[in-house]
Motif scaffolding. Sequence first.
Motif, PDB file in Angstrom:
ATOM      1  N   GLN A  94      -5.132  -8.020   8.506  1.00  0.00           N
ATOM      2  CA  GLN A  94      -3.800  -7.829   7.792  1.00  0.00           C
ATOM      3  C   GLN A  94      -2.768  -7.401   9.058  1.00  0.00           C
ATOM      4  O   GLN A  94      -3.086  -6.603   9.841  1.00  0.00           O
ATOM      5  CB  GLN A  94      -3.772  -6.995   6.591  1.00  0.00           C
ATOM      6  CG  GLN A  94      -4.669  -7.533   5.793  1.00  0.00           C
ATOM      7  CD  GLN A  94      -4.301  -6.542   4.191  1.00  0.00           C
ATOM      8  OE1 GLN A  94      -3.426  -6.101   4.106  1.00  0.00           O
ATOM      9  NE2 GLN A  94      -5.437  -7.132   3.375  1.00  0.00           N
ATOM     10  N   TYR A 115       0.830  -1.022  -0.071  1.00  0.00           N
ATOM     11  CA  TYR A 115       0.003  -0.174   0.149  1.00  0.00           C
ATOM     12  C   TYR A 115       0.721   1.209  -0.013  1.00  0.00           C
ATOM     13  O   TYR A 115       2.080   1.234   0.384  1.00  0.00           O
ATOM     14  CB  TYR A 115      -0.908   0.144   1.321  1.00  0.00           C
ATOM     15  CG  TYR A 115      -1.813  -1.127   1.456  1.00  0.00           C
ATOM     16  CD1 TYR A 115      -1.559  -2.224   2.230  1.00  0.00           C
ATOM     17  CD2 TYR A 115      -3.082  -0.727   0.896  1.00  0.00           C
ATOM     18  CE1 TYR A 115      -2.609  -3.158   2.016  1.00  0.00           C
ATOM     19  CE2 TYR A 115      -4.226  -1.708   0.912  1.00  0.00           C
ATOM     20  CZ  TYR A 115      -3.715  -3.118   1.754  1.00  0.00           C
ATOM     21  OH  TYR A 115      -4.893  -4.014   1.897  1.00  0.00           O
ATOM     22  N   PHE A 144       0.711  -5.284   9.602  1.00  0.00           N
ATOM     23  CA  PHE A 144       1.616  -4.384   8.720  1.00  0.00           C
ATOM     24  C   PHE A 144       2.860  -4.218   9.087  1.00  0.00           C
ATOM     25  O   PHE A 144       3.173  -4.356  10.325  1.00  0.00           O
ATOM     26  CB  PHE A 144       1.037  -3.031   8.844  1.00  0.00           C
ATOM     27  CG  PHE A 144      -0.462  -2.880   8.021  1.00  0.00           C
ATOM     28  CD1 PHE A 144      -1.690  -3.240   8.379  1.00  0.00           C
ATOM     29  CD2 PHE A 144      -0.539  -2.253   6.610  1.00  0.00           C
ATOM     30  CE1 PHE A 144      -2.672  -3.095   7.536  1.00  0.00           C
ATOM     31  CE2 PHE A 144      -1.432  -2.123   5.689  1.00  0.00           C
ATOM     32  CZ  PHE A 144      -2.824  -2.444   6.377  1.00  0.00           C
ATOM     33  N   GLY A 145       3.750  -3.781   8.260  1.00  0.00           N
ATOM     34  CA  GLY A 145       5.238  -3.679   8.512  1.00  0.00           C
ATOM     35  C   GLY A 145       5.396  -2.157   8.870  1.00  0.00           C
ATOM     36  O   GLY A 145       4.454  -1.460   9.033  1.00  0.00           O
ATOM     37  N   PRO A 146       6.645  -1.715   9.333  1.00  0.00           N
ATOM     38  CA  PRO A 146       6.506  -0.442   9.936  1.00  0.00           C
ATOM     39  C   PRO A 146       6.788   0.746   8.806  1.00  0.00           C
ATOM     40  O   PRO A 146       6.676   1.928   9.084  1.00  0.00           O
ATOM     41  CB  PRO A 146       8.028  -0.345  10.623  1.00  0.00           C
ATOM     42  CG  PRO A 146       8.734  -1.632   9.862  1.00  0.00           C
ATOM     43  CD  PRO A 146       7.861  -2.364   9.507  1.00  0.00           C
ATOM     44  N   PHE A 183       3.760   0.679   2.899  1.00  0.00           N
ATOM     45  CA  PHE A 183       3.602  -0.374   3.719  1.00  0.00           C
ATOM     46  C   PHE A 183       3.312  -1.566   3.111  1.00  0.00           C
ATOM     47  O   PHE A 183       2.430  -1.810   2.052  1.00  0.00           O
ATOM     48  CB  PHE A 183       2.418  -0.015   4.722  1.00  0.00           C
ATOM     49  CG  PHE A 183       2.546   1.179   5.663  1.00  0.00           C
ATOM     50  CD1 PHE A 183       2.004   2.511   5.425  1.00  0.00           C
ATOM     51  CD2 PHE A 183       3.307   0.978   6.746  1.00  0.00           C
ATOM     52  CE1 PHE A 183       2.252   3.686   6.120  1.00  0.00           C
ATOM     53  CE2 PHE A 183       3.498   2.148   7.552  1.00  0.00           C
ATOM     54  CZ  PHE A 183       2.883   3.424   7.467  1.00  0.00           C
TER      55      PHE A 183
END
Lengths: 116, 113
Positions: free
Chosen positions: B102, B35, B104-106, B90
């Motif tokens: 979901q 995203y 999420f990464g940082p 992201f």
Amino acid sequence: AQSVAQPEDQVNVAEGNPLTVKCTYSVSGNPYLFWYVQYPNRGLQFLLKYITGDNLVKGSYGFEAEFNKSQTSFHLKKPSALVSDSALYFCAVRERSSGNTGKLIFGQGTTLQVKP
Amino acid sequence: NAGVTQTPKFQVLKTGQSMTLQCAQDMNHEYMSWYRQDPGMGLRLIHYSVGAGITDQGEVPNGYNVSRSTTEDFPLRLLSAAPSQTSVYFCASTPVTGGYEQYFGPGTRLTVT
């Protein structure tokens, strides 16, 4: 077209007061509904979800949300706000018909500011 | 578990340069997605994958490529960076069955000058 609306860019509440962050959606069928929170310079954290069943769902950090099918809304609530709740909140939906693609449609986000 | 990891955290590119944003997850999730987050626009889906070897376009795929050779990794390639690609990116993953939410990464903050 599928869409998610968060009508308020910012919500201001005093610490200890109840808070509501609004979300409405326009998605076919009965979607899965989610709330995420984002603290500054961080990724999104999952708060809660509605999949099926009871319209009132409870999530992390004392948050809850109410699914209203007739109004196509999924408002986030908390009975007593904390200063540490100040963050950016996103509502998201996923179509049940999306199968295993899991694509999420996000609202534009609402900044929650809780003042001491 | 480390969850979803992304590198780099910050990147500055000049117009026309290319680069790859890395994303990895150690939860054995089948579904992964990219995203971009822009002020006032929420998160918009760029590309997604439902498993190794399978990718598809999201809402805003132009200017980006992806591949999924393993379950763990899902890199995002910018072919020729443009200022319009300045954003926070992201990566997220989720199991195909079960929890639905979901992870999420940082994020990677990218600036294109």
